[in-house]
Scaffold this motif. Structure first.
Motif, mmCIF file in Angstrom:
data_model
loop_
_atom_site.group_PDB
_atom_site.id
_atom_site.type_symbol
_atom_site.label_atom_id
_atom_site.label_comp_id
_atom_site.label_asym_id
_atom_site.label_seq_id
_atom_site.Cartn_x
_atom_site.Cartn_y
_atom_site.Cartn_z
ATOM 1 N N VAL A 166 7.818 9.586 6.751
ATOM 2 C CA VAL A 166 7.236 10.926 6.651
ATOM 3 C C VAL A 166 6.043 10.892 5.699
ATOM 4 O O VAL A 166 6.202 10.948 4.480
ATOM 5 C CB VAL A 166 8.288 11.944 6.177
ATOM 6 C CG1 VAL A 166 7.693 13.353 6.153
ATOM 7 C CG2 VAL A 166 9.518 11.902 7.087
ATOM 8 N N ASP A 167 4.855 10.782 6.279
ATOM 9 C CA ASP A 167 3.627 10.713 5.479
ATOM 10 C C ASP A 167 2.905 12.052 5.386
ATOM 11 O O ASP A 167 1.836 12.131 4.810
ATOM 12 C CB ASP A 167 2.672 9.661 6.059
ATOM 13 C CG ASP A 167 2.894 8.288 5.445
ATOM 14 O OD1 ASP A 167 2.917 8.206 4.203
ATOM 15 O OD2 ASP A 167 3.062 7.317 6.192
ATOM 16 N N GLY A 168 3.473 13.080 5.952
ATOM 17 C CA GLY A 168 2.820 14.383 5.908
ATOM 18 C C GLY A 168 3.812 15.483 6.206
ATOM 19 O O GLY A 168 4.977 15.411 5.826
ATOM 20 N N ALA A 253 1.519 5.587 2.988
ATOM 21 C CA ALA A 253 2.441 5.026 1.997
ATOM 22 C C ALA A 253 3.885 5.052 2.480
ATOM 23 O O ALA A 253 4.639 4.090 2.279
ATOM 24 C CB ALA A 253 2.313 5.769 0.670
ATOM 25 N N ALA A 254 4.311 6.154 3.105
ATOM 26 C CA ALA A 254 5.688 6.244 3.599
ATOM 27 C C ALA A 254 5.924 5.231 4.705
ATOM 28 O O ALA A 254 7.011 4.631 4.800
ATOM 29 C CB ALA A 254 5.983 7.657 4.092
ATOM 30 N N TYR A 255 4.916 5.028 5.554
ATOM 31 C CA TYR A 255 5.044 4.022 6.613
ATOM 32 C C TYR A 255 5.216 2.628 6.025
ATOM 33 O O TYR A 255 6.083 1.857 6.453
ATOM 34 C CB TYR A 255 3.830 4.051 7.532
ATOM 35 C CG TYR A 255 3.725 2.819 8.399
ATOM 36 C CD1 TYR A 255 4.677 2.556 9.376
ATOM 37 C CD2 TYR A 255 2.701 1.881 8.211
ATOM 38 C CE1 TYR A 255 4.606 1.411 10.156
ATOM 39 C CE2 TYR A 255 2.625 0.747 8.988
ATOM 40 C CZ TYR A 255 3.583 0.515 9.954
ATOM 41 O OH TYR A 255 3.518 -0.628 10.708
ATOM 42 N N LYS A 256 4.415 2.302 5.032
ATOM 43 C CA LYS A 256 4.531 0.978 4.422
ATOM 44 C C LYS A 256 5.893 0.793 3.755
ATOM 45 O O LYS A 256 6.492 -0.286 3.813
ATOM 46 C CB LYS A 256 3.402 0.762 3.422
ATOM 47 C CG LYS A 256 2.049 0.553 4.079
ATOM 48 C CD LYS A 256 0.950 0.245 3.068
ATOM 49 C CE LYS A 256 -0.361 -0.097 3.769
ATOM 50 N NZ LYS A 256 -1.458 -0.352 2.804
ATOM 51 N N GLU A 257 6.383 1.851 3.135
ATOM 52 C CA GLU A 257 7.712 1.782 2.520
ATOM 53 C C GLU A 257 8.790 1.622 3.586
ATOM 54 O O GLU A 257 9.747 0.862 3.416
ATOM 55 C CB GLU A 257 7.974 3.046 1.695
ATOM 56 C CG GLU A 257 9.214 3.000 0.839
ATOM 57 C CD GLU A 257 9.122 2.021 -0.318
ATOM 58 O OE1 GLU A 257 10.186 1.611 -0.833
ATOM 59 O OE2 GLU A 257 7.990 1.648 -0.712
ATOM 60 N N GLY A 260 8.720 -1.917 4.853
ATOM 61 C CA GLY A 260 9.392 -2.792 3.901
ATOM 62 C C GLY A 260 10.901 -2.683 4.001
ATOM 63 O O GLY A 260 11.620 -3.692 3.924
ATOM 64 N N LEU A 261 11.414 -1.462 4.197
ATOM 65 C CA LEU A 261 12.843 -1.259 4.360
ATOM 66 C C LEU A 261 13.348 -1.915 5.648
ATOM 67 O O LEU A 261 14.409 -2.552 5.668
ATOM 68 C CB LEU A 261 13.141 0.242 4.367
ATOM 69 C CG LEU A 261 14.595 0.686 4.486
ATOM 70 C CD1 LEU A 261 15.476 0.029 3.435
ATOM 71 C CD2 LEU A 261 14.676 2.211 4.394
ATOM 72 N N ALA A 262 12.566 -1.783 6.718
ATOM 73 C CA ALA A 262 12.935 -2.429 7.984
ATOM 74 C C ALA A 262 12.998 -3.941 7.822
ATOM 75 O O ALA A 262 13.882 -4.607 8.392
ATOM 76 C CB ALA A 262 11.925 -2.053 9.070
#
Length: 326
Positions: A166-168, A253-257, A260-262
């Motif tokens: 959720v980036d927005g 940023a949320a996508y990158k996080e 990383g979790l994936a």
């Protein structure tokens, strides 16, 4: 089952796997949704069969597409929402395409993690398409919401772990979509909320059931009764999201996080992870004794697998396991 590298139902808006974008806004007339364009700082430009800023998109436009990552990320698949002109609002075409892609994922044993993300800067999913809904009769509206509820259930029932980035804005049905996922990451600047009561409605696509399971009964009541919106930090404090981070210059940023979790999930035994998900999802709905029985059944399905044997051998030989999903 063979998995297409990029599966879409219609000609598609391509989104590079790791290309970064920065948002630019072209503010339209007062009272209209700002038009959004993507400026790529890396990788190839997004392409589409029509202009991105068209206010009347072709019915053949792709609004959701599937993107299979490669290299060391094989097994991670992205569901990319790219309804640029309507901020990923949940319209008929969007929902239909999402349903078809989710159905495809459900039957693909090669997929280990599914990541739901947006290609629209500043928006995850803006909720219901109110312009479309305004043209529906009461009966048509009820049938459409039933279809939305079925879509969220299908997402929740995917056998592999799912992550929403959720980036927005994730409002109304947009947050319900995120709640249907197993895990959620958010930027601090994100805005999330089940705001249906501010429109004279209540959450109708699973939100009234999934939000209490995520944040607790009384907190969920407060959030739904007031229709309030939460930023990423507050959402993390309440347990609505698993991880929250400062937004970056590229707006992802949320996508990158989430990615990383994936990647943390990816090396684990895929059958074991799927069975763990099934045990938890089914067990939480029943009493503890029944839940223990469900756990036992799921555990029994892991015992005869080659992955279990590989895991034990790798432990004895002091090496990383090489799971194959068999």
């Amino acid at each position: 089952m063979t998995f297409l590298r990029r599966l879409a139902v219609w000609p598609c808006l391509r989104l590079p796997v790791r290309g970064l974008y920065s948002p630019t806004l072209d503010v339209a007339a007062a009272g209209t949704v700002p038009r959004v364009s993507l400026t790529r700082s890396k990788g190839q430009l997004c392409t589409h069969s029509r202009k991105l800023h068209s206010e009347s998109p072709s019915s053949e436009a792709t609004e959701v597409e599937l993107n299979k990552l490669d290299g060391g990320d094989i097994g991670i698949v992205e569901v990319v929402m790219c309804r640029q002109w309507a901020r990923n609002s949940l319209g008929k075409v969007f929902v239909h395409q999402m349903q078809e892609l989710v159905s495809t994922l459900h039957h693909d044993s090669a997929v280990r993690v599914v990541l739901f993300r947006s290609a629209v800067p500043g928006v995850f999913c803006a909720g219901a398409d109110l312009k479309e809904r305004a043209q529906m009769t009461n009966a048509e509206g009820e049938r459409f919401v039933h279809g939305l509820r079925s879509l969220m259930t299908a997402i929740a029932m995917l056998p592999m772990p799912t992550i929403a980035a959720v980036d927005g804005f994730a409002l109304g049905g947009g947050l319900e979509l995120a709640l249907a996922c197993d895990l959620r990451t958010a930027a601090f600047s994100a805005q999330m909320g089940l705001i249906e009561t501010t429109r004279g409605l209540l959450p109708g696509a699973g939100g009234s059931q999934r939000l209490p399971r995520a944040v607790g009964f009384s907190v969920a009541k407060e959030l739904i009764f007031t229709g309030q919106r939460l930023g990423g930090e507050r959402a993390l404090q309440l347990g609505l999201v698993n991880r929250a981070v400062e937004q970056n210059h590229d707006g992802d940023a949320a996508y990158k996080e989430a990615l990383g979790l994936a990647r943390e999930i990816l090396p684990q035994g895929p059958i074991a992870v799927r069975m763990a998900k099934e045990a938890m999802n089914r067990g939480i709905e029943v009493d503890i004794a029944s839940g223990m029985a469900i756990e036992g059944m799921c555990y029994a399905r892991v015992i005869p697998t080659r992955d279990r044997q590989e895991g034990m051998a790798a432990f004895i030989e002091k090496r990383p396991p090489q799971f194959t999903g068999e």
